[in-house]
Design a protein around this motif. Sequence first.
Motif, short mmCIF file in Angstrom:
data_model
loop_
_atom_site.label_atom_id
_atom_site.label_comp_id
_atom_site.label_asym_id
_atom_site.label_seq_id
_atom_site.Cartn_x
_atom_site.Cartn_y
_atom_site.Cartn_z
N UNK A 13 1.41 -5.51 -9.81
CA UNK A 13 0.26 -4.65 -9.52
C UNK A 13 -0.98 -5.09 -10.28
N UNK A 14 -0.83 -5.45 -11.55
CA UNK A 14 -1.98 -5.75 -12.40
C UNK A 14 -2.46 -7.19 -12.27
N UNK A 15 -1.57 -8.12 -11.95
CA UNK A 15 -1.95 -9.53 -11.98
C UNK A 15 -1.88 -10.25 -10.63
N UNK A 16 -1.03 -9.79 -9.72
CA UNK A 16 -0.78 -10.56 -8.50
C UNK A 16 -1.01 -9.76 -7.22
N UNK A 17 -1.59 -8.60 -7.32
CA UNK A 17 -1.71 -7.72 -6.16
C UNK A 17 -2.46 -8.36 -5.01
N UNK A 18 -3.48 -9.16 -5.29
CA UNK A 18 -4.30 -9.75 -4.23
C UNK A 18 -3.62 -10.94 -3.56
N UNK A 19 -2.45 -11.37 -4.07
CA UNK A 19 -1.76 -12.51 -3.48
C UNK A 19 -0.45 -12.12 -2.81
N UNK A 20 -0.17 -10.85 -2.78
CA UNK A 20 1.04 -10.35 -2.13
C UNK A 20 0.66 -9.70 -0.81
N UNK A 21 1.32 -10.13 0.27
CA UNK A 21 0.98 -9.63 1.61
C UNK A 21 1.90 -8.52 2.07
N UNK A 22 3.06 -8.36 1.42
CA UNK A 22 3.99 -7.32 1.84
C UNK A 22 5.18 -7.25 0.92
N UNK A 23 6.13 -6.39 1.28
CA UNK A 23 7.31 -6.14 0.47
C UNK A 23 8.57 -6.43 1.27
N UNK A 24 9.59 -6.95 0.60
CA UNK A 24 10.92 -7.08 1.17
C UNK A 24 11.82 -6.04 0.53
N UNK A 25 12.42 -5.18 1.35
CA UNK A 25 13.24 -4.07 0.86
C UNK A 25 14.71 -4.38 1.14
N UNK A 26 15.54 -4.31 0.10
CA UNK A 26 16.97 -4.58 0.26
C UNK A 26 17.82 -3.31 0.25
N UNK A 27 17.24 -2.21 -0.13
CA UNK A 27 17.90 -0.91 -0.11
C UNK A 27 16.84 0.11 0.27
N UNK A 28 17.10 0.89 1.31
CA UNK A 28 16.08 1.82 1.81
C UNK A 28 15.59 2.78 0.74
#
Length: 464
Positions: free
Chosen positions: A228-243
């Motif tokens: 959140x603090x350092x890489x937020x602008x380089x992450x396009x989405x999330x991969x969820x392995x457990x709902x």
Amino acid sequence: MAYEQPEESGGFSFAVDPTSPHTHGQRLGKLSLEGRKGISTPHYFALSSRGCVPHLTQDMARDRTGITGMYTALEDFIERSLDQTPAVYQMPVAEGQSRLRQFIALQDNSWLVLGPRRHPPVPARAANTNVSIAIQTAIGFSTLETDDYVEAVRKLTPDIVLGLADYEYSKTPGVKRLEKMGDRTLEWTQAMIKGLEDNADRVPRVAFFAPILPIEAEQQSYYLETLTSELADRIAGWTIYDSASVNAVPAKMQHLPRLALTNVRGPHDVLDQVSLGIDAFVLSFIGSATDRGLAFTFNFPLSESPDTERRLELGVNLWMTTYATDMSQLLDDCACYTCTNHHRAFVRHLLDAKEMLAWVLLQIHNHHIMDAFFARIRCSIRRGTFEHDREIFHQRFQEEFPPCTGQGPRLRGYQVKSGPSESRRNPQSFRSLNDEGKVAQNIASNATAEGTDLEDVGFAELLA
């Protein structure tokens, strides 16, 4: 439907319907990328095996289904010893083209998602290390290091790449293991983003989806806070392995799309996970149902639950002899290629004859039903009746698919892991006649012998 406009019209973006919550709960959105079909969410990416949807050629998937995107696994293409270059890396391409897309002949307007492992993955024997994850390739179990994964992504250039997660699928992590999971995943994520970013503007070359580990939010708090603090602008989405991990998504990054590689057993689980806020899925139950000879017959939404306690089936098992003379469609009023051109009796005959066309037709039908299912989910969310419709669906339909009573396609080594003292998963195709052959000859020489006599000694199969 008006969506919030993406910040970069030419690159990857995810726009959330302004009337939908950015935090938790079902929501509408749209994935966009220049040159690709826009995907309205909730939706799914088709699961591929070695670069194609099982039983379907790429042109058939294009012409006979509504598939708009495909999930592929890098371990599918590591087909040679580690000191040799995989064939996919040697694919000649023009500047700006994707080697992986060209290698698997995927149409240009379809989305291409690349992850390290299949879904669901075959549990590997070795454990992850500080610099690698354990994988299973066509030549056996191996390891995939972060640098090698980054190099593969740069060469293959998918549209979306899933980050490495320190998650072992077959084991419950201990206390000490939990402490390592977040630290390792953070280190791998930082290395991947650095390796994929363009040197000019420090923006990743592909859309990078960071993993949310299937553990409590507190146990991965440092990892998530750093993102959140350092890489937020380089992450396009999330991969969820457990709902349940949807709740761990940082508040400042709730607007990003959530792709689920979760254990989804059927449409009930899909509805429940959409309710939690999942935007996109990779679904393995479609292909497994097709292999078992099942045709989907569920629909959504339904009218109010009737007084009868009888619950509807999610599909029909076409191996059953009751369908041998059934001239009706797989599902009434279905507009898929299979239902508009063939009937249950024909598909059942193909299954009985072990014809590959049977699974082709079932795969077309089942993907069509899933496309319609997700389209109606989106309509239900838009009307504001989704939670009510979901409850009715749970009441009306059985939780499990009908049991399989026939023999599907042969299972391959990259699909399952054999354990000690396990029985054969595939029946033996050939065997020596030896004593059985001699017995069969003696029976056959008897003019009064019945076909059941040959069947009893395993020499032949009685068809009628």
